[in-house]
Design a protein around this motif. Structure first.
Motif, PDB file in Angstrom:
ATOM      1  N   GLU A  44       0.837  -1.215   0.000  1.00  0.00           N
ATOM      2  CA  GLU A  44       0.000   0.000   0.000  1.00  0.00           C
ATOM      3  C   GLU A  44       0.864   1.253   0.000  1.00  0.00           C
ATOM      4  N   GLU A  45       1.937   1.247   0.770  1.00  0.00           N
ATOM      5  CA  GLU A  45       2.833   2.397   0.813  1.00  0.00           C
ATOM      6  C   GLU A  45       3.497   2.616  -0.551  1.00  0.00           C
ATOM      7  N   LYS A  46       3.899   1.550  -1.211  1.00  0.00           N
ATOM      8  CA  LYS A  46       4.519   1.663  -2.539  1.00  0.00           C
ATOM      9  C   LYS A  46       3.513   2.187  -3.558  1.00  0.00           C
ATOM     10  N   PHE A  47       2.265   1.693  -3.492  1.00  0.00           N
ATOM     11  CA  PHE A  47       1.209   2.168  -4.389  1.00  0.00           C
ATOM     12  C   PHE A  47       0.978   3.668  -4.175  1.00  0.00           C
ATOM     13  N   GLN A  48       0.917   4.091  -2.917  1.00  0.00           N
ATOM     14  CA  GLN A  48       0.725   5.513  -2.617  1.00  0.00           C
ATOM     15  C   GLN A  48       1.896   6.337  -3.145  1.00  0.00           C
ATOM     16  N   THR A  49       3.102   5.820  -3.052  1.00  0.00           N
ATOM     17  CA  THR A  49       4.284   6.536  -3.551  1.00  0.00           C
ATOM     18  C   THR A  49       4.199   6.739  -5.060  1.00  0.00           C
ATOM     19  N   ILE A  50       3.803   5.705  -5.790  1.00  0.00           N
ATOM     20  CA  ILE A  50       3.673   5.827  -7.243  1.00  0.00           C
ATOM     21  C   ILE A  50       2.616   6.871  -7.591  1.00  0.00           C
ATOM     22  N   GLY A  51       1.480   6.829  -6.904  1.00  0.00           N
ATOM     23  CA  GLY A  51       0.425   7.812  -7.145  1.00  0.00           C
ATOM     24  C   GLY A  51       0.871   9.228  -6.847  1.00  0.00           C
ATOM     25  N   GLU A  52       1.610   9.411  -5.755  1.00  0.00           N
ATOM     26  CA  GLU A  52       2.095  10.740  -5.404  1.00  0.00           C
ATOM     27  C   GLU A  52       3.108  11.250  -6.425  1.00  0.00           C
ATOM     28  N   TRP A  53       3.988  10.363  -6.927  1.00  0.00           N
ATOM     29  CA  TRP A  53       4.946  10.775  -7.961  1.00  0.00           C
ATOM     30  C   TRP A  53       4.198  11.242  -9.200  1.00  0.00           C
ATOM     31  N   TRP A  54       3.156  10.523  -9.578  1.00  0.00           N
ATOM     32  CA  TRP A  54       2.379  10.923 -10.757  1.00  0.00           C
ATOM     33  C   TRP A  54       1.740  12.291 -10.539  1.00  0.00           C
ATOM     34  N   LEU A  55       1.070  12.465  -9.408  1.00  0.00           N
ATOM     35  CA  LEU A  55       0.397  13.735  -9.140  1.00  0.00           C
ATOM     36  C   LEU A  55       1.389  14.895  -9.053  1.00  0.00           C
ATOM     37  N   HIS A  56       2.545  14.647  -8.502  1.00  0.00           N
ATOM     38  CA  HIS A  56       3.536  15.705  -8.315  1.00  0.00           C
ATOM     39  C   HIS A  56       4.291  16.043  -9.598  1.00  0.00           C
ATOM     40  N   HIS A  57       4.480  15.047 -10.499  1.00  0.00           N
ATOM     41  CA  HIS A  57       5.332  15.243 -11.672  1.00  0.00           C
ATOM     42  C   HIS A  57       4.584  15.279 -13.009  1.00  0.00           C
ATOM     43  N   ARG A  58       3.278  15.208 -13.014  1.00  0.00           N
ATOM     44  CA  ARG A  58       2.574  15.159 -14.302  1.00  0.00           C
ATOM     45  C   ARG A  58       2.552  16.497 -15.035  1.00  0.00           C
ATOM     46  N   GLY A  59       2.805  17.589 -14.360  1.00  0.00           N
ATOM     47  CA  GLY A  59       2.906  18.891 -15.009  1.00  0.00           C
ATOM     48  C   GLY A  59       1.607  19.671 -14.955  1.00  0.00           C
ATOM     49  N   SER A  60       1.727  20.971 -15.117  1.00  0.00           N
ATOM     50  CA  SER A  60       0.548  21.841 -15.048  1.00  0.00           C
ATOM     51  C   SER A  60      -0.292  21.769 -16.321  1.00  0.00           C
ATOM     52  N   GLN A  61       0.271  21.274 -17.411  1.00  0.00           N
ATOM     53  CA  GLN A  61      -0.467  21.172 -18.675  1.00  0.00           C
ATOM     54  C   GLN A  61      -1.308  19.890 -18.754  1.00  0.00           C
ATOM     55  N   TRP A  62      -1.219  19.023 -17.762  1.00  0.00           N
ATOM     56  CA  TRP A  62      -1.940  17.753 -17.809  1.00  0.00           C
ATOM     57  C   TRP A  62      -3.450  17.989 -17.767  1.00  0.00           C
ATOM     58  N   VAL A  63      -4.165  17.307 -18.637  1.00  0.00           N
ATOM     59  CA  VAL A  63      -5.629  17.344 -18.627  1.00  0.00           C
ATOM     60  C   VAL A  63      -6.134  15.910 -18.731  1.00  0.00           C
ATOM     61  N   PRO A  64      -7.267  15.612 -18.106  1.00  0.00           N
ATOM     62  CA  PRO A  64      -7.799  14.253 -18.213  1.00  0.00           C
ATOM     63  C   PRO A  64      -8.206  13.938 -19.649  1.00  0.00           C
ATOM     64  N   SER A  65      -8.069  12.687 -20.010  1.00  0.00           N
ATOM     65  CA  SER A  65      -8.447  12.243 -21.342  1.00  0.00           C
ATOM     66  C   SER A  65      -9.961  12.261 -21.480  1.00  0.00           C
ATOM     67  N   PRO A  66     -10.485  12.695 -22.637  1.00  0.00           N
ATOM     68  CA  PRO A  66     -11.942  12.738 -22.792  1.00  0.00           C
ATOM     69  C   PRO A  66     -12.572  11.352 -22.896  1.00  0.00           C
ATOM     70  N   ARG A  67     -11.814  10.357 -23.320  1.00  0.00           N
ATOM     71  CA  ARG A  67     -12.398   9.020 -23.447  1.00  0.00           C
ATOM     72  C   ARG A  67     -12.315   8.278 -22.110  1.00  0.00           C
ATOM     73  N   PRO A  68     -13.266   7.423 -21.831  1.00  0.00           N
ATOM     74  CA  PRO A  68     -13.247   6.702 -20.537  1.00  0.00           C
ATOM     75  C   PRO A  68     -12.129   5.673 -20.508  1.00  0.00           C
ATOM     76  N   TRP A  69     -11.692   5.360 -19.315  1.00  0.00           N
ATOM     77  CA  TRP A  69     -10.661   4.359 -19.131  1.00  0.00           C
ATOM     78  C   TRP A  69     -11.238   2.989 -19.437  1.00  0.00           C
ATOM     79  N   PRO A  70     -10.489   2.139 -20.076  1.00  0.00           N
ATOM     80  CA  PRO A  70     -11.007   0.800 -20.387  1.00  0.00           C
ATOM     81  C   PRO A  70     -11.147  -0.031 -19.107  1.00  0.00           C
ATOM     82  N   GLY A  71     -12.248  -0.706 -18.996  1.00  0.00           N
ATOM     83  CA  GLY A  71     -12.457  -1.624 -17.894  1.00  0.00           C
ATOM     84  C   GLY A  71     -12.671  -0.960 -16.548  1.00  0.00           C
ATOM     85  N   ARG A  72     -12.911   0.325 -16.514  1.00  0.00           N
ATOM     86  CA  ARG A  72     -13.121   1.018 -15.240  1.00  0.00           C
ATOM     87  C   ARG A  72     -14.471   1.678 -15.238  1.00  0.00           C
TER      88      ARG A  72
END
Length: 156
Positions: free
Chosen positions: A128-156
């Motif tokens: 769980e701690e490793k999963f949280q670390t990966i998520g935090e790295w993504w949120l912190h490093h994805r950049g200010s230009q990041w926007v969600p994709s308009p298409r839905p995620w597959p299987g979610r």
């Protein structure tokens, strides 16, 4: 902190290999007793399997993921780089009692990581701690230009 690397633990690397080697050895011992055949393989095949176990351990040592400020570098038989700006989501997928981290890219491609992973035969107390670390790295490093994709995620 320039990068973070997650790899399978030693126990997680051994568990898929040893049961198969033990099974092959048991079958090699039981086969001549059940089916006496003078032209059987003998112990050459089980010996080869046991010699392959260290090779499997060495090969699986490089599997995992490295988190860098610009991307997640996935180490599988082929190395792959996923830019944080291309990632649309990170979640945990559970299949047959094994939980692993999945990275979803903007084009819909799902990448299931070999580490971190946890399950009945391959426990990882820090999953769980490793999963949280990966998520935090993504949120912190994805950049200010990041926007969600308009298409839905597959299987979610």
């Amino acid at each position: 902190m320039e990068h973070v690397r997650f790899r399978p633990t030693w126990h997680q690397r051994v568990m898929p290999l040893v049961p198969a080697a033990v099974l092959v050895t048991v079958l090699a011992i039981a086969a001549p007793l059940l089916f006496p055949d003078p032209f059987g393989p003998g112990f050459a095949f089980p010996t080869g399997v046991w010699l392959a176990v260290p090779a499997g351990l060495l090969m699986s040592a490089r599997f995992g993921v490295t988190l860098t400020p610009s991307a997640a570098v996935v180490h599988n038989p082929r190395r792959r780089t996923i830019r944080w700006a291309d990632v649309q989501g990170i979640w945990v997928e559970s299949n047959m009692g094994v939980r692993r981290v999945v990275i979803c890219e903007a084009d819909g491609r799902l990448t299931r990581l070999r580490a971190p992973i946890t399950g009945v035969m391959s426990q990882d107390a820090a999953f769980e701690e490793k999963f949280q670390t990966i998520g935090e790295w993504w949120l912190h490093h994805r950049g200010s230009q990041w926007v969600p994709s308009p298409r839905p995620w597959p299987g979610r």
